[in-house]
Design a protein around this motif. Structure first.
Motif, PDB file in Angstrom:
ATOM      1  N   ILE A 187      -9.132  -3.592   2.545  1.00 49.00           N
ATOM      2  CA  ILE A 187      -8.155  -4.651   2.264  1.00 49.00           C
ATOM      3  C   ILE A 187      -8.569  -5.944   2.960  1.00 49.00           C
ATOM      4  O   ILE A 187      -8.885  -5.946   4.152  1.00 49.00           O
ATOM      5  CB  ILE A 187      -6.754  -4.254   2.771  1.00 49.00           C
ATOM      6  N   HIS A 201       3.790  -0.287   1.661  1.00 47.47           N
ATOM      7  CA  HIS A 201       3.077  -0.581   0.413  1.00 47.47           C
ATOM      8  C   HIS A 201       1.877   0.344   0.251  1.00 47.47           C
ATOM      9  O   HIS A 201       1.628   0.867  -0.844  1.00 47.47           O
ATOM     10  CB  HIS A 201       2.607  -2.039   0.416  1.00 47.47           C
ATOM     11  N   ARG A 215     -16.710  -5.256  -9.977  1.00 49.07           N
ATOM     12  CA  ARG A 215     -16.204  -5.717  -8.676  1.00 49.07           C
ATOM     13  C   ARG A 215     -17.332  -5.734  -7.635  1.00 49.07           C
ATOM     14  O   ARG A 215     -17.104  -5.569  -6.451  1.00 49.07           O
ATOM     15  CB  ARG A 215     -15.061  -4.819  -8.214  1.00 49.07           C
ATOM     16  N   ILE A 271      -0.352   4.099  -2.569  1.00 46.16           N
ATOM     17  CA  ILE A 271      -1.709   4.041  -3.124  1.00 46.16           C
ATOM     18  C   ILE A 271      -2.456   5.337  -2.820  1.00 46.16           C
ATOM     19  O   ILE A 271      -2.550   5.743  -1.656  1.00 46.16           O
ATOM     20  CB  ILE A 271      -2.486   2.850  -2.527  1.00 46.16           C
ATOM     21  N   SER A 275       1.331 -10.566  -3.866  1.00 45.94           N
ATOM     22  CA  SER A 275       1.126 -10.781  -5.303  1.00 45.94           C
ATOM     23  C   SER A 275      -0.345 -10.786  -5.693  1.00 45.94           C
ATOM     24  O   SER A 275      -0.688 -10.562  -6.855  1.00 45.94           O
ATOM     25  CB  SER A 275       1.781 -12.102  -5.745  1.00 45.94           C
ATOM     26  N   PHE A 331      -2.599  -8.838  -4.049  1.00 50.47           N
ATOM     27  CA  PHE A 331      -3.168  -7.652  -3.396  1.00 50.47           C
ATOM     28  C   PHE A 331      -4.195  -6.956  -4.280  1.00 50.47           C
ATOM     29  O   PHE A 331      -5.229  -6.484  -3.795  1.00 50.47           O
ATOM     30  CB  PHE A 331      -2.051  -6.682  -3.025  1.00 50.47           C
ATOM     31  N   ASP A 332      -3.938  -6.886  -5.579  1.00 45.33           N
ATOM     32  CA  ASP A 332      -4.851  -6.169  -6.473  1.00 45.33           C
ATOM     33  C   ASP A 332      -6.266  -6.743  -6.440  1.00 45.33           C
ATOM     34  O   ASP A 332      -7.244  -5.993  -6.561  1.00 45.33           O
ATOM     35  CB  ASP A 332      -4.318  -6.207  -7.912  1.00 45.33           C
ATOM     36  N   SER A 333      -6.381  -8.049  -6.278  1.00 39.42           N
ATOM     37  CA  SER A 333      -7.714  -8.676  -6.259  1.00 39.42           C
ATOM     38  C   SER A 333      -8.317  -8.719  -4.861  1.00 39.42           C
ATOM     39  O   SER A 333      -9.484  -9.092  -4.699  1.00 39.42           O
ATOM     40  CB  SER A 333      -7.629 -10.107  -6.813  1.00 39.42           C
ATOM     41  N   GLU A 334      -7.536  -8.300  -3.857  1.00 40.77           N
ATOM     42  CA  GLU A 334      -7.996  -8.389  -2.476  1.00 40.77           C
ATOM     43  C   GLU A 334      -8.176  -7.019  -1.820  1.00 40.77           C
ATOM     44  O   GLU A 334      -8.334  -6.935  -0.611  1.00 40.77           O
ATOM     45  CB  GLU A 334      -7.009  -9.225  -1.643  1.00 40.77           C
ATOM     46  N   HIS A 335      -8.149  -5.973  -2.619  1.00 38.31           N
ATOM     47  CA  HIS A 335      -8.398  -4.655  -2.050  1.00 38.31           C
ATOM     48  C   HIS A 335      -9.310  -3.859  -2.981  1.00 38.31           C
ATOM     49  O   HIS A 335      -9.477  -4.189  -4.151  1.00 38.31           O
ATOM     50  CB  HIS A 335      -7.093  -3.886  -1.808  1.00 38.31           C
ATOM     51  N   MET A 336      -9.882  -2.806  -2.432  1.00 39.29           N
ATOM     52  CA  MET A 336     -10.796  -1.964  -3.198  1.00 39.29           C
ATOM     53  C   MET A 336     -10.789  -0.565  -2.614  1.00 39.29           C
ATOM     54  O   MET A 336     -10.787  -0.402  -1.387  1.00 39.29           O
ATOM     55  CB  MET A 336     -12.204  -2.551  -3.134  1.00 39.29           C
TER      56      MET A 336
END
Length: 246
Positions: A32, A209, A63, A213, A45, A47-52
């Protein structure tokens, strides 16, 4: 021989700038990237683009840039050995205050009877050990003390043995000298205080949160201080990568 190897490495690095990181395989886990200058609510908002989620499988090529960003940061923030962990309790496995590595079950442990989380306790202990005085103490232990003798001041007095910290002397004339300056800088103190405040305010919401996951092994958090292009250089100074406690 070492000089020959160094020269060969520098030549290769000219052609392959990321040669140091290319063979580093991050451990399985949830990676993250967080903004230190924003609350959790302000960045959830994106988060999806800032975690893997990294697994043993080949990373998703779509990615690739994000994977390489985490790969580089993970390389410099990982412990060489658990015998040199910054956290005395060995529950947090990163080597500097700008990152947090914890096993999934440790990070997501249920709150204690008083409502606090185990992670709060682990974080307080870990961040305490990243303070300048603690880091220098660790460096001194690793380098060893040096005894110096002064002249006798009188016939009755014996030679005085002075034990001095070896850190300044050891690093002062090397490329690591800037690390000493940064270690005691106001910038570093301020950043650590900001990190402490961020966790105090946002940790519980972040934990809840992450519970939603599915992933294995590690939670690994990397702080940045501003919106950071993926191709940029390291956000935190490279001297923070020392296993002596960043």
């Amino acid at each position: 021989m070492l000089k020959d190897l160094t020269n060969s490495y520098l030549l290769a690095k000219n052609d392959f700038p990321n040669i140091t990181f290319l063979r580093h395989q991050p451990k399985e886990g949830l990676y993250i990237r967080l903004r230190l200058d924003q609350s959790w609510n302000e960045q959830v908002s994106v988060f999806d683009s800032e975690h893997m989620i990294i697994t043993k499988e080949e990373p998703d090529l779509s990615r690739k840039e994000l994977f390489e960003w985490f790969q580089q940061k993970d390389y410099v923030s990982s412990l060489i050995s658990m015998n040199k962990a910054v956290d005395p309790g060995k529950q947090l496995h990163s080597n500097n205050p700008y990152t947090l590595y914890a096993k999934r079950d440790v990070f997501l442990a249920e709150p204690l009877a008083d409502g606090t989380t185990g992670m709060s306790t682990h974080l307080a202990r870990f961040l305490d050990k990243t303070q300048a005085s603690e880091v220098q103490k660790k460096w001194d232990e690793l380098i060893g003390t040096k005894k110096t003798s002064s002249k006798k001041t009188s016939k009755k007095s014996s030679t005085e043995t002075i034990i001095t910290s070896p850190t300044q002397q050891f690093f002062s004339h090397t490329d690591y000298a800037p690390a000493l300056e940064y270690l005691v800088s106001e910038e570093r103190r301020t950043r650590i205080a900001q990190i402490e405040q961020w966790y105090a305010t946002n940790l519980s919401a972040l934990i809840e949160h992450i519970r939603t996951i599915p992933f294995k092994n590690y939670v690994k958090i990397f702080f940045t201080s501003e919106s950071t292009p993926l191709h940029s250089s390291m956000d935190h100074p490279s001297n923070e990568s020392s296993n002596a406690g960043g």
